[in-house]
Write an enzyme that holds these catalytic residues in place. Structure first.
Site, PDB file in Angstrom:
ATOM      1  N   TYR A 250       1.117  -1.124   0.002  1.00 41.24           N
ATOM      2  CA  TYR A 250       0.125   0.097  -0.010  1.00 41.24           C
ATOM      3  C   TYR A 250       0.822   1.205   0.046  1.00 41.24           C
ATOM      4  CZ  TYR A 250      -4.156  -3.007   1.492  1.00 41.24           C
ATOM      5  OH  TYR A 250      -4.907  -3.798   1.380  1.00 41.24           O
TER       6      TYR A 250
ATOM      7  N   LYS B 253       5.081 -14.751   2.509  1.00 43.66           N
ATOM      8  CA  LYS B 253       4.822 -15.307   1.156  1.00 43.66           C
ATOM      9  C   LYS B 253       6.034 -15.290   0.258  1.00 43.66           C
ATOM     10  CE  LYS B 253       2.073 -17.503  -1.598  1.00 43.66           C
ATOM     11  NZ  LYS B 253       1.439 -18.650  -1.292  1.00 43.66           N
TER      12      LYS B 253
ATOM     13  N   ASP C  50      -1.278 -18.130   2.847  1.00 39.79           N
ATOM     14  CA  ASP C  50      -2.195 -19.012   2.520  1.00 39.79           C
ATOM     15  C   ASP C  50      -2.673 -20.089   3.600  1.00 39.79           C
ATOM     16  OD1 ASP C  50       0.047 -19.768   1.844  1.00 39.79           O
ATOM     17  OD2 ASP C  50      -0.608 -20.883  -0.116  1.00 39.79           O
TER      18      ASP C  50
ATOM     19  N   ASP D 193      -4.431  -6.720   6.167  1.00 39.51           N
ATOM     20  CA  ASP D 193      -5.658  -6.164   6.021  1.00 39.51           C
ATOM     21  C   ASP D 193      -6.753  -7.274   5.657  1.00 39.51           C
ATOM     22  OD1 ASP D 193      -7.612  -4.393   5.332  1.00 39.51           O
ATOM     23  OD2 ASP D 193      -6.915  -3.884   3.519  1.00 39.51           O
TER      24      ASP D 193
ATOM     25  N   ASP E 184      -9.771  -8.658   9.115  1.00 43.80           N
ATOM     26  CA  ASP E 184     -11.019  -9.059   8.970  1.00 43.80           C
ATOM     27  C   ASP E 184     -11.532 -10.399   9.207  1.00 43.80           C
ATOM     28  OD1 ASP E 184     -11.052  -6.226   8.225  1.00 43.80           O
ATOM     29  OD2 ASP E 184     -12.107  -6.308   6.159  1.00 43.80           O
TER      30      ASP E 184
END
Length: 1016
Positions: free
Chosen positions: A134, A185, A218, A242, A246
């Site tokens: 971001y 990752k 993942d 992010d 959630d």
């Protein structure tokens, strides 16, 4: 002074921020710290008016504040990337708010959707907040062409990675488990994420006490779902966290409760605190937004500002609100935003000097305002007296020497109490009575702690050291223990009439005078032992049907309980949480008093002593929801499951919990039907809802089969009532008939008011049939209780039998029930009333009244004009008006004892065996024989002159003179005398039942009897 920038933003943002500011301001007044919120109107409306989401000098404006409270940004009319980069991201990066912290936790009263999260979820997610995916690097080229290209560059710097890693390790170190999981990752992103892994490894060397591991993004999604207990603190990149945060919020229960903190750990810039949820325009303006996430964000902000006490208070309030079921729709509830706001402040001050003694002062007294003023003047001074002492006299001043727990090692009977309640019985008799009490009474009213009672009993009968006599005589607990022991012994003696107390050990008559004398010493202090003594005395008064005195004692006791704060949850207040034993004992004392209050309110027609809305204590048998983190251990993966002993204890409390629930339903019925006419508003819906609750309670009971019949030798069965044959053994008392009668009596209570309607309405007809069914089931339950020789110990049995008889008589008179069956069932009611008369004086009056009604119902009916038309023949003559003279009472005198009814309940097994003539001219031999048999039975139930010595029983008492006194003497069971012959004429009553029960008002009928028999 803390200066806070308030940026409500869009959608539900203004709603939740406004609610949060209201709560925080209340906290500041309560705790004495100063905080000031300044509104800044940035957001979509500002964008539409000025072309940008914040002013040009916005960053400089924010730097003047200590922190920012942010609501939400986003509007359906504006693309999301425009609003996000226009406001929130425009603040984060320049102010270097590089650490985004998102705690997630399953609150009490909410539930994780994961069946793998047996202990709920308690994680902290740390998100790198200034670079990564971001960072805003990249662009688009060849716009509009098929080969248009867009690049999004993820930037990872060593300094950026190192500072977030150190922050994450420090966060993990501060938590109990000291565990960190690094999300990566690096298998596919071979540059930035490889650097991420390398720096994590380097930083970990400075935190050897933190247990850490690494996992691909993942794979961790599966771990979050399958093994939630294996995670604690998690750190990841801007994009990864992010998404994962959630997911975590959803797994914890709802994103509506998830907070976040955008921190500058260097504290050079103001940090920003916001809820995770978005602007939620679909519910904007409806007042249903969940403010909990913003409350939690504000608590994180207060902690950041150094106001840890305020943060803990706010989080404690949030948890209690959720635990109390005050939930918004996203959590499965129906509460509105303001409901949550109104429920958050504390509503009382509960202090304790010892586990036995406490005092409660409600917030309306101004106690919190006094604390606020004290803190404003003397933040750290100890000279200012406790605020409670400035409002009321301190409970501890007169009893400064009794702050320890109540001693039971050395005590003896208080002479001033023993002279009224009696001396202690012999030791073996006391043991037998104690065992009876704990078998029959204690499961329903467990206000005593069994081990403590046994310890006190051992001390009572132990040899006393003469040197301790003076010390014992000064023990103030003697008064309470003396009262408890004598009432317990007398309660057991009521159940086992063969275990009679010696004359010197009995309570002096009249009982009401003796018990009134206890109120002064037992209400002087509001400690647990005094309350237990009051409860024991009240229970004994109820058991002896001294209901008015019991109500007086109960009123004093309930007020004393409120003073002691027993209506407040002992799991909430730190002062009351030192011992699990005392927490549970406080609850059992309160709910025992509650159940007795509901019974007395119904029996006497009085207002409820304590309203359900005043209670902040979880009912027995339900999960304990008050678990503030201040004084209870946090749930963890190693939390032990309930032991077999705890499960067994829960089973033992089933009768208690079931009786309390029936009391709650009784109170709701009283509030619905018997409130002041100024506030009475009865709708069919409310009646159906309450009726459904009654059925639901009954259907949820896990009751064993009714106790089997027990056959006693003939030598004992002729002279003993069921109340005298309960054995002392290990077999649990069977409460199935007891709860059956409670259930059917509740149905009577709900349907009886409809009998005041015109008898041609469907509501009347339906209610009458429901009442008939309930009355018959009451008789079946009473029969099961009697045939198994279990004690008819509860006075509610009397009111149930009496009301059942009234219902059956009323229905028979209206032609809505078979007179043959009805008369036999009324005879069964009379049998039970006769048995109960040996224990309760009102049973005699009930028997007289019901005998009178039975006479009126059993007379031949010469009318044929319809089912609701009663006989309207002329004035009656003779003692039993309307009955055929050839089979009247004069003939009953010659009926041999063998002709009397020996089966107390033939109508419940074969109601067709009795037939009543409905025509006076019908003189067939068959009908004549049947009528003689019925008259012979009735002659044993009516007061008439043919019986020996004018006895109200005649020759035909049930089951071999079961209705006689304990010693088999007829005089103890005499219901009436010769003057009872014309009882109906004395009252000048028209024996037409429709006139007598005009509009089915049973209360008026009871009042009528009460005028003739004031004690009834």
């Amino acid at each position: 002074m803390h200066r806070i920038a308030s940026i409500p933003g869009d959608g539900i943002g203004p709603e939740v921020v406004s609610a949060t500011i209201e709560v925080v301001n209340k906290l500041s007044l309560k705790l004495g710290f100063q905080i000031e919120f300044t509104h800044i109107p940035w957001g979509t409306n500002y964008y539409k008016a000025h072309g940008q989401f914040m002013s040009d000098d916005g960053l400089d404006v924010l730097r003047k504040f200590d922190a920012c409270l942010f609501g939400a940004v986003g509007d359906p009319d504006v693309p999301d990337h425009v609003s996000l980069w226009g406001l929130l991201l425009r603040i984060r990066s320049p102010l270097q708010l590089y650490a985004n912290v998102r705690p997630v936790r399953t609150f009490p009263g909410t539930k994780s959707p994961l069946n793998t999260a047996k202990n709920g979820i308690d994680w902290v997610l740390v998100r790198e907040n200034s670079e990564g995916e971001y960072c805003g690097q990249g662009g688009r080229s060849h716009i509009g062409h098929p080969w248009e290209a867009a690049t999004e560059v993820a930037v990872f710097t060593r300094i950026g990675i190192e500072r977030i890693m150190r922050f994450a390790f420090e966060t993990a170190r501060s938590r109990p488990r000291k565990k960190l999981t690094v999300v990566s990752k690096s298998n596919a992103m071979r540059h930035g994420m490889v650097l991420w892994d390398e720096v994590a490894e380097e930083v970990s060397r400075d935190f050897p006490d933190v247990n850490w591991d690494k996992m691909l993004v993942d794979a961790i999604t599966i771990r979050m779902v399958a093994e939630p207990d294996s995670l604690d603190t998690i750190v990841g990149t801007n994009l990864h966290m992010d998404i994962l945060s959630d997911l975590a919020a959803g797994l914890a229960g709802s994103i509506g409760v998830a907070p976040s903190s955008n921190l500058d750990p260097t504290r050079k810039n103001p940090s920003l605190f916001e809820p995770v949820h978005g602007s939620a325009f679909d519910i904007t303006g409806k007042g249903v937004a969940n403010p909990v996430a913003t409350f939690w964000s504000a608590a994180e902000m207060l902690t950041w500002l150094g106001e840890k006490e305020a943060a803990d208070k706010l989080m404690g309030c949030v948890e209690r609100v959720c635990a109390a079921g005050i939930l918004t729709a996203d959590l499965g509830g129906q509460a509105k935003t303001q409901d949550v706001v109104d429920a958050t402040p504390e509503i009382g001050s509960l202090t304790a000097q010892s586990p036995q003694e406490s005092q409660f002062v409600g917030s309306s007294s101004g106690v919190f305002f006094i604390k606020t003023v004290r803190q404003a003047f003397f933040p750290s001074s100890g000279e200012f007296p406790p605020p409670e002492d400035t409002l009321v006299e301190s409970l501890w001043t007169p009893h400064s020497s009794t702050h320890e727990e109540t001693p039971v090692s050395h005590w003896e009977y208080d002479p001033s109490i023993a002279c009224v309640l009696g001396q202690s019985p012999p030791q073996q008799l006391a043991r037998d009575l104690m065992m009876v009490y704990f078998k029959v009474w204690h499961p329903l009213f467990p206000f005593l702690h069994g081990p403590t009672f046994l310890h006190a009993m051992e001390s009572l009968y132990a040899e006393k050291d003469p040197n301790q006599a003076r010390e014992i005589s000064q023990n103030q607990s003697n008064t309470s223990w003396t009262t408890i022991f004598q009432c317990i012994f007398h309660l057991a003696s009521l159940v086992r009439q063969d275990l009679q107390l010696p004359a010197e050990c009995r309570i002096q008559s009249p009982i009401s005078t003796s018990m009134h004398s206890l109120l002064s010493p037992l209400t002087a202090r509001h400690d647990l032992l005094s309350l237990q003594a009051l409860l024991a005395s009240q229970l004994y008064l109820v058991a002896t049907m001294s209901l008015r005195t019991a109500s007086t004692v109960g009123g004093c006791m309930l007020r004393s309980m409120l003073h002691a704060g027993l209506h407040r949850c002992p799991f909430r207040y730190r002062e009351l949480s030192a011992s699990s034993q005392h927490r549970h004992l406080r609850k059992r004392i309160f709910w025992s008093a509650y159940a007795l209050d509901r019974y007395l309110s119904q029996a006497l027609g009085l207002p409820l002593g304590v309203q359900d809305s005043d209670i902040d204590v979880c009912p027995p048998g339900s999960p304990e929801i008050h678990k503030p983190l201040q004084h209870l251990p946090l749930p963890s993966a190693s939390t032990p499951q309930p032991s077999e002993a705890e499960s067994e204890q829960s089973k033992k409390e089933t009768p208690f919990a079931s009786y309390v629930q029936s009391g709650k339903l009784t109170g709701e019925a009283l509030e619905l039907f018997h409130k002041s006419i100024f506030v009475r508003s009865i709708s069919q819906t409310s009646v159906l809802v309450l009726t459904t609750s009654v059925h639901k309670w009954w259907n949820s009971l896990d009751l064993p089969p009714s106790p089997p019949s027990q056959h006693l030798p003939s030598s004992s069965s002729s002279h003993q009532s069921p109340t005298s044959v309960t054995s002392i053994d290990s077999t649990p008392f069977n409460y199935t008939p007891f709860f059956t009668i409670l259930y059917q009596h509740l149905l009577l209570l709900l349907n009886r008011p409809s009998l005041s309607l015109p008898n041609s309405t469907p509501e009347f007809a339906s209610a009458l049939q429901s009442c008939i069914s309930a009355a018959r089931h009451i008789l079946l339950a009473l029969k099961a209780q009697r045939d198994s020789h279990q004690a008819l110990f509860w006075p509610g049995f009397l009111s149930a039998a009496w009301m059942a008889g009234l219902v059956l008589a009323f229905a028979c008179q209206l032609g809505q029930y078979s007179r043959a069956k009805g008369c036999q069932e009324i005879l069964s009611c009379l049998d039970f009333l006769r048995i109960m008369s040996t224990q309760w004086e009102p049973a005699k009056h009930c028997h007289r009244a019901l005998s009178l009604l039975l006479r009126a119902v059993s007379k031949p009916d010469t009318t044929t004009s319809g089912p609701f038309t009663a006989s309207t023949s002329g004035p009656r003559s003779g003692p039993i008006a309307g009955m055929s003279t050839d089979t009247g009472t004069a003939k009953a005198d010659t009926t041999p004892p063998s002709a009397s009814r020996t089966d107390p309940d033939p109508s419940l097994t074969n109601p067709s065996t009795v037939s009543l003539s409905r025509n006076r001219t019908n003189s067939s031999p068959s009908n004549a024989r049947k009528k003689r048999r019925l008259d012979a039975s009735l002659s044993s139930s009516y007061p008439h002159p043919a019986g020996p010595s004018g006895s109200g029983f005649g020759h035909g008492s049930c089951e071999g003179n079961r209705g006689l006194g304990v010693n088999g003497t007829e005089s103890e069971a005499t219901f009436g005398s010769q003057q009872d012959l014309n009882w109906d004429q004395t009252l000048a009553l028209d024996m037409n039942m429709v006139d007598l029960l005009q509009e089915g008002n049973f209360d008026s009928l009871m009042d009528l009897f009460g005028q003739q028999y004031p004690t009834f």
